[in-house]
Scaffold this active site. Structure first.
Site, PDB file in Angstrom:
ATOM      1  N   LYS A  76      16.584  -5.749  10.003  1.00  0.00           N
ATOM      2  CA  LYS A  76      15.758  -6.168  11.194  1.00  0.00           C
ATOM      3  C   LYS A  76      14.723  -5.788  11.828  1.00  0.00           C
ATOM      4  O   LYS A  76      15.884  -4.297  12.597  1.00  0.00           O
ATOM      5  CB  LYS A  76      16.405  -7.937  11.624  1.00  0.00           C
ATOM      6  CG  LYS A  76      15.877  -8.498  12.810  1.00  0.00           C
ATOM      7  CD  LYS A  76      16.850  -9.239  12.776  1.00  0.00           C
ATOM      8  CE  LYS A  76      15.867 -10.670  13.724  1.00  0.00           C
ATOM      9  NZ  LYS A  76      17.058 -11.564  14.705  1.00  0.00           N
ATOM     10  N   SER A 151      16.319 -16.294  13.545  1.00  0.00           N
ATOM     11  CA  SER A 151      15.443 -15.431  13.133  1.00  0.00           C
ATOM     12  C   SER A 151      15.341 -14.553  12.798  1.00  0.00           C
ATOM     13  O   SER A 151      14.004 -13.334  12.592  1.00  0.00           O
ATOM     14  CB  SER A 151      14.716 -15.356  14.758  1.00  0.00           C
ATOM     15  OG  SER A 151      16.296 -14.592  14.963  1.00  0.00           O
ATOM     16  N   SER A 175      21.170 -16.933  14.277  1.00  0.00           N
ATOM     17  CA  SER A 175      19.986 -16.730  13.433  1.00  0.00           C
ATOM     18  C   SER A 175      20.078 -15.155  12.238  1.00  0.00           C
ATOM     19  O   SER A 175      19.532 -14.637  11.269  1.00  0.00           O
ATOM     20  CB  SER A 175      18.984 -15.112  14.667  1.00  0.00           C
ATOM     21  OG  SER A 175      18.163 -15.634  15.268  1.00  0.00           O
TER      22      SER A 175
HETATM   23  N1  GLN Z   1      17.024 -20.274  17.542  1.00  0.00           N
HETATM   24  C1  GLN Z   1      17.641 -20.090  18.297  1.00  0.00           C
HETATM   25  C2  GLN Z   1      16.672 -19.068  19.480  1.00  0.00           C
HETATM   26  O1  GLN Z   1      15.526 -19.829  19.177  1.00  0.00           O
HETATM   27  C3  GLN Z   1      17.996 -19.226  18.088  1.00  0.00           C
HETATM   28  C4  GLN Z   1      17.637 -17.522  17.892  1.00  0.00           C
HETATM   29  C5  GLN Z   1      18.591 -16.177  17.503  1.00  0.00           C
HETATM   30  O2  GLN Z   1      19.707 -16.444  17.115  1.00  0.00           O
HETATM   31  N2  GLN Z   1      18.171 -15.161  17.694  1.00  0.00           N
HETATM   32  O3  GLN Z   1      16.906 -18.609  20.341  1.00  0.00           O
END
Ligand code: GLN
Length: 483
Positions: A76, A151, A175
């Site tokens: 990532k 994400s 994410s």
């Molecule tokens: N969807 C969550 C957010 O927008 C989690 C994102 C994540 O785990 N990086 O913060």
């Protein structure tokens, strides 16, 4: 060759059926051919990959072995990679080449993993659709008109499309698990402190945790083995021995106590997903598990608490991007204030700006007690609920997401609608617990995930349950058409 799992690749390399260099070339060609449909990579690292693959082949020829030696992966794009762009999905870091490797990157490279590239992601890991990336949205290989989740959506889409067997992700509020669910993968968020955050660009430091995305629990065990461990460079890393995760896969589930929280089956859950979750419970019962209804009474407060704490930490973490030290700098600033304002205004996208504003507000004098402190108290209540539940059960089971993947753009005008998708995942981050999502079936041709949560440092238990489930089901073997 692109269909092989990490475990199969390890066997093939050990048996000299193919070399890491051959495999790497096949996958790089596949990425070049298919990724334009998905947009799952921000950067490809062909030269690095080929040199790492050749080096792994030499190490094997010299008698070394290891499940990751010569295994192709991707990171990532928030894991710092020495001399390679590390963008975090943002214009702010489009020109940033990291001066060092993240601990996770260095550990996996030392184990012989081959880095094919850096995967697309929501900007600064904020999102659950992978639509907020400066490099454009990622498409779900199960239906190119749908989001892959976020994400870590680039890692998920690439692995689901068989562009590579496994990739790293990070999970601040879901994410890893949420994109795993939406693309039919297995994804594991480890216990907070299990995997080093050194060199992982911070979103919300008390919640962020790196982990593996792969097709099977067996492969998650292999990748986690290479990522986990104490790191003196990360002050929240925990000095606990790392068990042999692959050795934990074959335990019997006889007598395993599964807790199913009644709060999980509320009005927001798609009933078709509820049915698939009940089917997975039945499957685990056949393997000897006993099931009990439990309660997590404070779960309803998790989203509001998370969407105060995560933005608060983000507003602080992202203050370092000031146009001075690294990253984007605006053209012809009039003075220092103009430099800060325009560099940040032009460098950050709308979702990141929204969160910085919310976070700065929640932390400001006069509002701190009402929002930030209150959210921290809720966080403790949520942790206490889990501690009470784990006195009675060995794992907690439920849906990973309330809905399957949605159409690209469908939630763009309503950020709160996207935040609600995190309802089942964020509690594990607030409590620091490990969680895993694995394939559990399909709704309208789109994958659905079942989530398992365990007590601290019980990653092996999660992988064991998931592996036994996968030996008896075939959801995880389904491949999206066209890939
Ligand atoms: N969807 C969550 C957010 O927008 C989690 C994102 C994540 O785990 N990086 O913060």
């Amino acid at each position: 060759m692109h269909q092989l799992t990490l475990a199969e690749i390890a066997r093939g390399l050990a048996d000299k059926k193919f070399s890491s260099e051959e495999l790497t070339k096949v996958l790089l060609a596949r990425i070049a051919q298919l990724d334009p449909q998905l947009n799952s990579f921000i950067s490809l690292t062909e030269d690095l990959a080929l040199s790492q693959a050749k080096a792994a082949d030499v190490r094997r020829a010299n008698g070394e072995s290891g499940a990751l030696l010569g295994a192709p992966i991707a990171h990532k794009d928030l894991f710092c990679t020495l001399g390679i762009r590390t963008s975090c999905g943002s214009k702010m870091l489009d020109n940033f080449k990291a001066p060092y490797d993240a601990t996770v990157v260095a550990k996996l490279a030392a184990a012989g993993a081959v880095t094919l590239g850096k995967t697309n992601m929501d900007e600064f890991a904020m999102g659950s659709a992978n639509e907020s990336s400066y490099y454009g949205a990622v498409k779900n290989p199960w239906n190119l008109e749908y989001v892959p989740g976020g994400s870590s959506g680039g890692s998920a889409a690439a692995v689901a499309a068989r562009l590579l067997p496994a990739a790293t992700g990070t999970d601040t509020g879901g994410s890893i698990r949420q994109p795993a669910a939406l693309t039919n993968l297995t994804g594991l968020k480890p216990t907070y402190g299990r995997v080093s955050r050194w060199g992982m660009i911070a979103y919300a430091s008390s919640l962020d945790q790196g982990g593996p995305l792969a097709r099977t629990a067996e492969d998650c065990a292999i990748l986690l083995q290479g990522m986990a461990g104490f790191d003196p460079k990360d002050s929240t890393s925990i000095d606990e021995p790392v068990p042999d995760y692959s050795a934990s896969l074959n335990g019997s589930l006889q007598g395993l106590r599964i807790g199913v929280p009644k709060e999980y089956f509320s009005a927001g859950l798609d009933p078709r997903i509820a049915e698939l979750i009940h089917n997975s419970v039945k499957e685990l019962k056949k393997l000897g598990a006993v099931v009990k209804e439990i309660s997590l009474p404070n779960m309803q407060h998790a989203i509001p608490a998370y969407y105060v704490i995560a933005p608060a930490e983000a507003s602080s973490n992202l203050s370092r991007f000031d146009g001075v030290r690294f990253g984007y700098r605006c053209e012809n600033p009039k003075d220092l204030t103009d430099l800060y304002k325009r560099s940040r205004g032009e460098g950050f996208g709308p979702e990141v700006q929204r969160r910085i504003m919310v976070g700065a507000y929640a932390l400001s004098a006069g509002y701190y007690d009402a929002y930030y402190l209150k959210a921290q108290k809720i966080r403790r209540l949520i942790k206490n609920d889990f501690m009470a539940a784990f006195n009675e059960v060995d794992i907690i089971l439920g849906p990973t997401t309330p809905n399957p993947a949605w159409k690209l753009g469908a939630k763009n005008s309503d950020p709160v609608a996207a935040y609600l998708e995190d309802v089942y995942t964020i509690t594990a981050n607030l409590a620091g617990l490990p969680g895993l999502s694995m394939p559990a079936g399909f709704v309208d041709g789109l994958p659905v995930g079942v989530q398992l949560l365990a007590p601290y440092f019980q990653e092996g238990r999660l992988l064991n349950v998931a592996h036994q489930y996968q030996l008896n089901t075939d959801w995880h073997t389904r491949t999206p058409t066209g890939f």
